[in-house]
Design a protein around this motif. Structure first.
Motif, PDB file in Angstrom:
ATOM      1  N   GLN A 318       7.293  -5.624  -2.955  1.00  0.00           N
ATOM      2  CA  GLN A 318       7.498  -5.483  -4.389  1.00  0.00           C
ATOM      3  C   GLN A 318       6.315  -4.770  -5.036  1.00  0.00           C
ATOM      4  OE1 GLN A 318       6.935  -8.823  -7.317  1.00  0.00           O
ATOM      5  NE2 GLN A 318       9.203  -8.744  -7.370  1.00  0.00           N
ATOM      6  N   HIS A 319       5.116  -5.168  -4.658  1.00  0.00           N
ATOM      7  CA  HIS A 319       3.913  -4.531  -5.214  1.00  0.00           C
ATOM      8  C   HIS A 319       3.825  -3.068  -4.790  1.00  0.00           C
ATOM      9  CE1 HIS A 319      -0.216  -4.377  -6.733  1.00  0.00           C
ATOM     10  NE2 HIS A 319      -0.510  -3.682  -5.629  1.00  0.00           N
ATOM     11  N   ILE A 320       4.149  -2.776  -3.552  1.00  0.00           N
ATOM     12  CA  ILE A 320       4.086  -1.395  -3.057  1.00  0.00           C
ATOM     13  C   ILE A 320       5.082  -0.518  -3.803  1.00  0.00           C
ATOM     14  CG2 ILE A 320       4.532   0.072  -1.066  1.00  0.00           C
ATOM     15  CD1 ILE A 320       3.412  -2.181   0.697  1.00  0.00           C
ATOM     16  N   VAL A 321       6.311  -1.026  -3.985  1.00  0.00           N
ATOM     17  CA  VAL A 321       7.356  -0.231  -4.641  1.00  0.00           C
ATOM     18  C   VAL A 321       7.013   0.026  -6.104  1.00  0.00           C
ATOM     19  CG1 VAL A 321       9.757  -0.258  -5.393  1.00  0.00           C
ATOM     20  CG2 VAL A 321       9.172  -0.926  -3.059  1.00  0.00           C
ATOM     21  N   ILE A 322       6.472  -0.953  -6.789  1.00  0.00           N
ATOM     22  CA  ILE A 322       6.102  -0.755  -8.192  1.00  0.00           C
ATOM     23  C   ILE A 322       4.997   0.288  -8.312  1.00  0.00           C
ATOM     24  CG2 ILE A 322       5.054  -1.869 -10.202  1.00  0.00           C
ATOM     25  CD1 ILE A 322       6.496  -4.436  -9.416  1.00  0.00           C
ATOM     26  N   ALA A 323       4.059   0.280  -7.382  1.00  0.00           N
ATOM     27  CA  ALA A 323       2.950   1.246  -7.430  1.00  0.00           C
ATOM     28  C   ALA A 323       3.382   2.624  -6.941  1.00  0.00           C
ATOM     29  CB  ALA A 323       1.776   0.729  -6.593  1.00  0.00           C
ATOM     30  N   VAL A 324       4.177   2.675  -5.866  1.00  0.00           N
ATOM     31  CA  VAL A 324       4.606   3.954  -5.273  1.00  0.00           C
ATOM     32  C   VAL A 324       6.113   3.895  -5.028  1.00  0.00           C
ATOM     33  CG1 VAL A 324       4.187   5.655  -3.464  1.00  0.00           C
ATOM     34  CG2 VAL A 324       2.359   4.097  -4.140  1.00  0.00           C
ATOM     35  N   PRO A 325       6.934   4.237  -6.018  1.00  0.00           N
ATOM     36  CA  PRO A 325       8.394   4.181  -5.831  1.00  0.00           C
ATOM     37  C   PRO A 325       8.912   5.111  -4.735  1.00  0.00           C
ATOM     38  CG  PRO A 325       7.824   4.316  -8.166  1.00  0.00           C
ATOM     39  CD  PRO A 325       6.570   4.566  -7.402  1.00  0.00           C
ATOM     40  N   LEU A 352      -4.859  -4.977   2.614  1.00  0.00           N
ATOM     41  CA  LEU A 352      -5.568  -3.809   2.101  1.00  0.00           C
ATOM     42  C   LEU A 352      -4.612  -2.633   1.870  1.00  0.00           C
ATOM     43  CD1 LEU A 352      -9.012  -3.654   3.982  1.00  0.00           C
ATOM     44  CD2 LEU A 352      -8.560  -4.166   1.573  1.00  0.00           C
ATOM     45  N   ILE A 353      -3.649  -2.490   2.766  1.00  0.00           N
ATOM     46  CA  ILE A 353      -2.637  -1.434   2.559  1.00  0.00           C
ATOM     47  C   ILE A 353      -1.851  -1.723   1.286  1.00  0.00           C
ATOM     48  CG2 ILE A 353      -0.601  -0.330   3.522  1.00  0.00           C
ATOM     49  CD1 ILE A 353      -1.681  -0.935   6.302  1.00  0.00           C
ATOM     50  N   THR A 354      -1.542  -3.004   1.066  1.00  0.00           N
ATOM     51  CA  THR A 354      -0.817  -3.388  -0.153  1.00  0.00           C
ATOM     52  C   THR A 354      -1.658  -3.131  -1.390  1.00  0.00           C
ATOM     53  OG1 THR A 354       0.337  -5.119   1.091  1.00  0.00           O
ATOM     54  CG2 THR A 354       0.382  -5.278  -1.300  1.00  0.00           C
ATOM     55  N   LYS A 355      -2.979  -3.311  -1.258  1.00  0.00           N
ATOM     56  CA  LYS A 355      -3.879  -3.087  -2.383  1.00  0.00           C
ATOM     57  C   LYS A 355      -4.003  -1.613  -2.711  1.00  0.00           C
ATOM     58  CE  LYS A 355      -8.533  -4.264  -4.016  1.00  0.00           C
ATOM     59  NZ  LYS A 355      -9.821  -4.921  -3.645  1.00  0.00           N
ATOM     60  N   PRO A 357      -1.584   1.140  -1.900  1.00  0.00           N
ATOM     61  CA  PRO A 357      -0.322   1.639  -1.311  1.00  0.00           C
ATOM     62  C   PRO A 357      -0.191   3.162  -1.360  1.00  0.00           C
ATOM     63  CG  PRO A 357       0.070   0.722  -3.485  1.00  0.00           C
ATOM     64  CD  PRO A 357      -1.359   0.432  -3.167  1.00  0.00           C
ATOM     65  N   GLN A 358      -1.080   3.838  -2.105  1.00  0.00           N
ATOM     66  CA  GLN A 358      -0.997   5.302  -2.162  1.00  0.00           C
ATOM     67  C   GLN A 358      -1.186   5.952  -0.796  1.00  0.00           C
ATOM     68  OE1 GLN A 358      -2.913   3.414  -4.063  1.00  0.00           O
ATOM     69  NE2 GLN A 358      -2.177   3.697  -6.171  1.00  0.00           N
ATOM     70  N   VAL A 359      -1.821   5.230   0.155  1.00  0.00           N
ATOM     71  CA  VAL A 359      -2.041   5.808   1.479  1.00  0.00           C
ATOM     72  C   VAL A 359      -0.710   6.030   2.200  1.00  0.00           C
ATOM     73  CG1 VAL A 359      -4.348   4.834   1.747  1.00  0.00           C
ATOM     74  CG2 VAL A 359      -2.352   3.506   2.472  1.00  0.00           C
ATOM     75  N   LEU A 360       0.309   5.266   1.838  1.00  0.00           N
ATOM     76  CA  LEU A 360       1.620   5.437   2.472  1.00  0.00           C
ATOM     77  C   LEU A 360       2.339   6.690   1.975  1.00  0.00           C
ATOM     78  CD1 LEU A 360       2.882   1.733   2.349  1.00  0.00           C
ATOM     79  CD2 LEU A 360       1.914   2.960   4.305  1.00  0.00           C
ATOM     80  N   ASN A 361       1.816   7.289   0.923  1.00  0.00           N
ATOM     81  CA  ASN A 361       2.431   8.508   0.366  1.00  0.00           C
ATOM     82  C   ASN A 361       1.539   9.733   0.568  1.00  0.00           C
ATOM     83  OD1 ASN A 361       4.551   9.803  -1.078  1.00  0.00           O
ATOM     84  ND2 ASN A 361       3.269   9.834  -2.923  1.00  0.00           N
ATOM     85  N   THR A 362       0.615   9.629   1.512  1.00  0.00           N
ATOM     86  CA  THR A 362      -0.323  10.719   1.813  1.00  0.00           C
ATOM     87  C   THR A 362       0.084  11.412   3.110  1.00  0.00           C
ATOM     88  OG1 THR A 362      -2.060   9.372   0.800  1.00  0.00           O
ATOM     89  CG2 THR A 362      -2.771  11.286   2.055  1.00  0.00           C
ATOM     90  N   LYS A 363      -0.369  12.648   3.283  1.00  0.00           N
ATOM     91  CA  LYS A 363      -0.083  13.368   4.514  1.00  0.00           C
ATOM     92  C   LYS A 363      -0.779  12.704   5.696  1.00  0.00           C
ATOM     93  CE  LYS A 363       0.574  17.899   2.340  1.00  0.00           C
ATOM     94  NZ  LYS A 363       0.106  19.312   2.292  1.00  0.00           N
ATOM     95  N   TYR A 364      -0.032  12.572   6.760  1.00  0.00           N
ATOM     96  CA  TYR A 364      -0.557  11.930   7.967  1.00  0.00           C
ATOM     97  C   TYR A 364      -1.768  12.692   8.506  1.00  0.00           C
ATOM     98  CZ  TYR A 364      -0.791  10.636  12.902  1.00  0.00           C
ATOM     99  OH  TYR A 364      -1.235  10.238  14.142  1.00  0.00           O
ATOM    100  N   LEU A 365      -1.710  13.996   8.561  1.00  0.00           N
ATOM    101  CA  LEU A 365      -2.799  14.799   9.112  1.00  0.00           C
ATOM    102  C   LEU A 365      -4.074  14.655   8.296  1.00  0.00           C
ATOM    103  CD1 LEU A 365      -3.512  16.800  11.351  1.00  0.00           C
ATOM    104  CD2 LEU A 365      -2.835  18.655   9.803  1.00  0.00           C
ATOM    105  N   ARG A 366      -3.971  14.514   6.997  1.00  0.00           N
ATOM    106  CA  ARG A 366      -5.141  14.361   6.134  1.00  0.00           C
ATOM    107  C   ARG A 366      -5.879  13.063   6.464  1.00  0.00           C
ATOM    108  NH1 ARG A 366      -6.323  16.478   0.988  1.00  0.00           N
ATOM    109  NH2 ARG A 366      -7.689  15.193  -0.299  1.00  0.00           N
ATOM    110  N   ILE A 367      -5.129  11.968   6.615  1.00  0.00           N
ATOM    111  CA  ILE A 367      -5.761  10.681   6.938  1.00  0.00           C
ATOM    112  C   ILE A 367      -6.393  10.741   8.329  1.00  0.00           C
ATOM    113  CG2 ILE A 367      -5.372   8.206   7.183  1.00  0.00           C
ATOM    114  CD1 ILE A 367      -2.945   8.493   5.382  1.00  0.00           C
ATOM    115  N   ARG A 368      -5.679  11.312   9.269  1.00  0.00           N
ATOM    116  CA  ARG A 368      -6.156  11.335  10.660  1.00  0.00           C
ATOM    117  C   ARG A 368      -7.439  12.157  10.785  1.00  0.00           C
ATOM    118  NH1 ARG A 368      -5.301  14.829  15.003  1.00  0.00           N
ATOM    119  NH2 ARG A 368      -5.508  13.813  17.052  1.00  0.00           N
TER     120      ARG A 368
END
Length: 422
Positions: A318-325, A352-355, A357-368
């Motif tokens: 719920q927290h993730i969806v509200i922050a990043v639909p 921490l991921i829940t805190k 959640p924008q990391v779930l909407n980032t490019k995989y290559l950028r994080i890696r």
């Protein structure tokens, strides 16, 4: 001799007058021939009593040869004149040119064979000569191509298509969709297109967005204005502001094509499935209006992935969806790939991921790339309880230069050189 001459004159008069006159000139010539024959019979002008002169006899022969030649020419061209007259009789004004007289002697007539005023019909005459400039200025309407694989061939001939292009509509995209091209050609701009554009402008949509909306949803031009107004009224009843509504329509062109019942079902689904308040449900829909347009199957699938495969709790989801639909419509493979990198490789816990959640909407290559560079420098520390902690939010949001100087304590050139080794 006088009797034979009279008979010859009568024969000439009969021959000339039996030919239908082609013009006033020919009538005058026939009249002259008749008057000449009358004078011969009366013994005037050429004959004087019973005395004849050689000069008078020669003049008489010349006149007879002249009128005989005119008659032969007229009979030879009779068929051509009749055909020409039939063609010109189809018009309102007939300008007849006799082979025996110049065009200035021709008298135009109407269907009732009444003379017409030459000055009144001069500008409409089909035989009037025009100069080169007037000929160039004559516009001939081009016909629509009977068939074509591209709308480009119709743009110059269709007012609707030409004005849609001016609005920024990408016709090359629309022509790839079945039946859309023929639909656009059947639309009238003033009666079909303009009222819909005025409606969109009336609800706050900017004119610069018209091209984008029609390119992605040309069928909005076929929706009735009554249905469009009903759907707008429904969204306003759910407390969407006018500015929010205009933004939603601009970013989700198909929104107003769906019925009130469908939109209401989707709002209820998000509110019940995620246990959201009316305000939160309205918030996520306003930020991602395509949630009201697309299918619910991908949304249901992503919710299962977050709960079963990724192991998030319902309140965390719920927290993730509200922050990043966008998590609700994200690609399933991308979502699991990013989570695997964060949780299994970088050892970032769920909370921490829940805190962040924008990391779930980032490019995989950028994080890696950034994580491997920090790991190479020995600074890959994401635990909040340990020193030199690096926030996930700053890890993915900072530009390259700020990331190098503030988090990695390295130069931008060093980071680029490291990327080449990957």
């Amino acid at each position: 001799m006088g009797s034979s001459s009279a008979q010859l004159c009568l024969r000439c008069r009969s021959l000339l007058c039996s030919v239908p006159p082609a013009s006033n000139t020919l009538v005058r010539q026939c009249t002259m021939a008749s008057s000449a024959a009358s004078r011969i019979l009366k013994g005037t002008s050429i004959f004087t009593g019973n005395h004849r002169t050689t000069q008078a006899r020669q003049r008489w022969k010349q006149q007879m040869l002249y009128y005989s030649d005119l008659s032969d020419k007229h009979l030879a061209t009779e068929a051509k004149e009749d055909k020409f007259t039939e063609e010109l009789s189809r018009t309102d004004v007939v300008a007849y040119k006799s082979p025996l007289s110049p065009i200035r002697d021709a008298v135009p007539v109407n269907e009732n064979q009444m003379p017409l005023d030459l000055d009144a019909v001069a500008e409409f005459s089909a035989l009037e000569e025009i100069n080169d400039e007037e000929a160039i200025s004559i516009s001939i309407p081009a016909a629509m191509p009977p068939a074509s694989t591209s709308l480009r061939d119709y743009v110059d001939k269709s007012e609707t298509l030409s004005k849609l292009v001016q609005l920024g509509v990408s016709l090359w995209k629309l022509e790839k969709r079945p039946n859309v091209g023929s639909m656009l050609l059947r639309l009238d701009f003033n009666t079909d297109v303009a009222p819909r554009l005025l409606f969109l402008k009336g609800i706050g949509v900017e004119e610069s967005r018209f091209g984008y909306i029609i390119t992605h949803n040309p069928f909005i031009l076929t929706e009735s204005l009554e249905n469009l107004q009903t759907r707008v009224n429904y969204l306003k009843s759910k407390k969407f502001s006018s500015e929010t509504l205009a933004s939603m329509v601009s970013r989700a062109p198909h929104l107003l094509n769906f019925s009130v019942k469908r939109m209401d079902n989707r709002l209820g689904f998000y509110q019940q499935q995620l246990q959201l308040s009316a305000s939160n449900a309205r918030n996520i829909v306003a930020r991602l209006p395509r949630l009201l347009c697309g299918s619910l199957e991908p949304v249901k699938e992503n919710l299962k992935v977050c709960k079963i495969e990724l192991g998030f709790k319902e309140n965390e989801i719920q927290h993730i969806v509200i922050a990043v639909p966008k998590v609700l419509t994200a690609n399933k493979r991308k979502l699991t790939q990013i989570f695997d990198l964060l949780h299994n490789t970088m050892k970032v816990p769920h909370h921490l991921i829940t805190k962040f959640p924008q990391v779930l909407n980032t490019k995989y290559l950028r994080i890696r790339e950034r994580h491997l560079f920090l790991e190479y420098l020995g600074k890959a520390q994401y635990d909040t309880t340990l020193p030199n902690y690096i926030s996930l939010d700053r890890l993915v949001s900072l530009p390259d230069e700020a990331f190098c100087t503030e988090l990695a304590s390295a130069t931008l050139e060093d980071f680029y050189m490291f990327q080449k080794t990957l």
